[in-house]
Design a protein around this motif. Sequence first.
Motif, PDB file in Angstrom:
ATOM      1  N   ASP A   1      -7.084  -4.902   5.074  1.00 35.26           N
ATOM      2  CA  ASP A   1      -5.697  -4.428   5.010  1.00 35.26           C
ATOM      3  C   ASP A   1      -5.485  -3.123   5.764  1.00 35.26           C
ATOM      4  O   ASP A   1      -4.367  -2.629   5.852  1.00 35.26           O
ATOM      5  CB  ASP A   1      -5.287  -4.195   3.550  1.00 35.26           C
TER       6      ASP A   1
ATOM      7  N   GLY B   1      -1.804  -4.329   2.780  1.00 34.00           N
ATOM      8  CA  GLY B   1      -1.963  -4.695   1.368  1.00 34.00           C
ATOM      9  C   GLY B   1      -0.653  -4.611   0.610  1.00 34.00           C
ATOM     10  O   GLY B   1       0.339  -4.063   1.097  1.00 34.00           O
ATOM     11  N   THR B   2      -0.665  -5.119  -0.618  1.00 32.58           N
ATOM     12  CA  THR B   2       0.554  -5.073  -1.423  1.00 32.58           C
ATOM     13  C   THR B   2       0.502  -3.905  -2.397  1.00 32.58           C
ATOM     14  O   THR B   2       1.504  -3.261  -2.665  1.00 32.58           O
ATOM     15  CB  THR B   2       0.730  -6.384  -2.211  1.00 32.58           C
ATOM     16  N   ASP B   3      -0.701  -3.606  -2.896  1.00 33.49           N
ATOM     17  CA  ASP B   3      -0.838  -2.514  -3.849  1.00 33.49           C
ATOM     18  C   ASP B   3      -1.228  -1.256  -3.067  1.00 33.49           C
ATOM     19  O   ASP B   3      -2.263  -1.236  -2.395  1.00 33.49           O
ATOM     20  CB  ASP B   3      -1.952  -2.897  -4.845  1.00 33.49           C
ATOM     21  N   ALA B   4      -0.385  -0.227  -3.093  1.00 31.31           N
ATOM     22  CA  ALA B   4      -0.672   0.997  -2.323  1.00 31.31           C
ATOM     23  C   ALA B   4      -0.802   2.166  -3.302  1.00 31.31           C
ATOM     24  O   ALA B   4       0.175   2.870  -3.572  1.00 31.31           O
ATOM     25  CB  ALA B   4       0.436   1.243  -1.311  1.00 31.31           C
ATOM     26  N   PRO B   5      -2.000   2.379  -3.857  1.00 30.08           N
ATOM     27  CA  PRO B   5      -2.131   3.404  -4.888  1.00 30.08           C
ATOM     28  C   PRO B   5      -1.877   4.818  -4.357  1.00 30.08           C
ATOM     29  O   PRO B   5      -2.130   5.089  -3.185  1.00 30.08           O
ATOM     30  CB  PRO B   5      -3.597   3.271  -5.340  1.00 30.08           C
ATOM     31  N   GLN B   6      -1.380   5.679  -5.245  1.00 30.18           N
ATOM     32  CA  GLN B   6      -1.180   7.080  -4.881  1.00 30.18           C
ATOM     33  C   GLN B   6      -2.525   7.654  -4.398  1.00 30.18           C
ATOM     34  O   GLN B   6      -3.569   7.407  -4.986  1.00 30.18           O
ATOM     35  CB  GLN B   6      -0.673   7.834  -6.119  1.00 30.18           C
TER      36      GLN B   6
END
Length: 298
Positions: free
Chosen positions: A124, A86-91
């Motif tokens: 992802d 994925g592109t968004d890797a949240p904390q």
Amino acid sequence: MASIQETQYGELACLEITLGEAKLLMARQGAQVLSYSRGEEPPIIWLSPTAQGRAGRSVRGGIPVCWPWFGIFERNPKQIQGQYLGTDAPQHGLVRGVEWHLEGIEDSDAGVTLGFTAPPLSADWPAAALELRVRLDDRLHIELRSENRGAQPLYLSQALHSYYQVGDIRQARVEGLDGCHYLNTVASWDEQHRQSGQLTFNAETDRIYRDPPERLSIVDPVLARRILLTSAGAGSAVLWNPWVDKAARLSDFPADGWQQMLCIETANVLERRLALAPGRSHSLRLAIEVQPLAVISR
Ligand code: BG6
């Protein structure tokens, strides 16, 4: 027998469980314990007074589940980073803001147990199954079970990001870490330190301890109690209190909230990340109990 009620916390569907003097509030989102208390005593688990129950957002406080990575994605081992497309890797990973499935509730003389499973993650992330079991008896028991359902080794970091309530962090101390190696991530991610004696708090604290013992306790002279934590399957413990300046920058965190909380996160991170062969599983376990301070722990 327990009383189990469906309830809401803001936008979140929750279960409120009462068993004797114990009260537990669990959100289906994130399979997150929101609060836990016994009798008239102050809560054992801290829930921010300004927390909000918003769909898709983690609630500040309680016990968020961090998985399949812990903390800042880029600080994770390369094997973990390489598995995510994925592109968004949240904390703190992908499961704390999603709705889990309640598999069942068992109520018996031994206590009440709730079983949750995480929804399938997006394409992802490699195939994996994740379950959380919570049992309430004279303690609160949590088990997070991860299973590799794919054909390649699966690398994970994870934490039960528990927020404990204390009377005053400036007077609280943590027993059990003496001799453990740790990183003080407020200062540097490279330099190893060794804990000497008990841990006390007088500034922002964000530390990753390696190979903690199975028993840690928070000694709280203000609330005259000890919160005793017994874990299994944890190669790390993260100790966190944001103190004054970071508290002011955090979402859903009152300016003076740092005084009443301490996170001890039962975890597997950095070099203690998990590596599961295809078909293998791992259980991370935590039991939380409270003792009056005068009682010497067993
Ligand atoms: C802790 C980290 O685990 O979580 C801290 O060690 C971080 O550095 C804290 O600030 C809270 O994270 P979040 O995403 O819930 O604000």
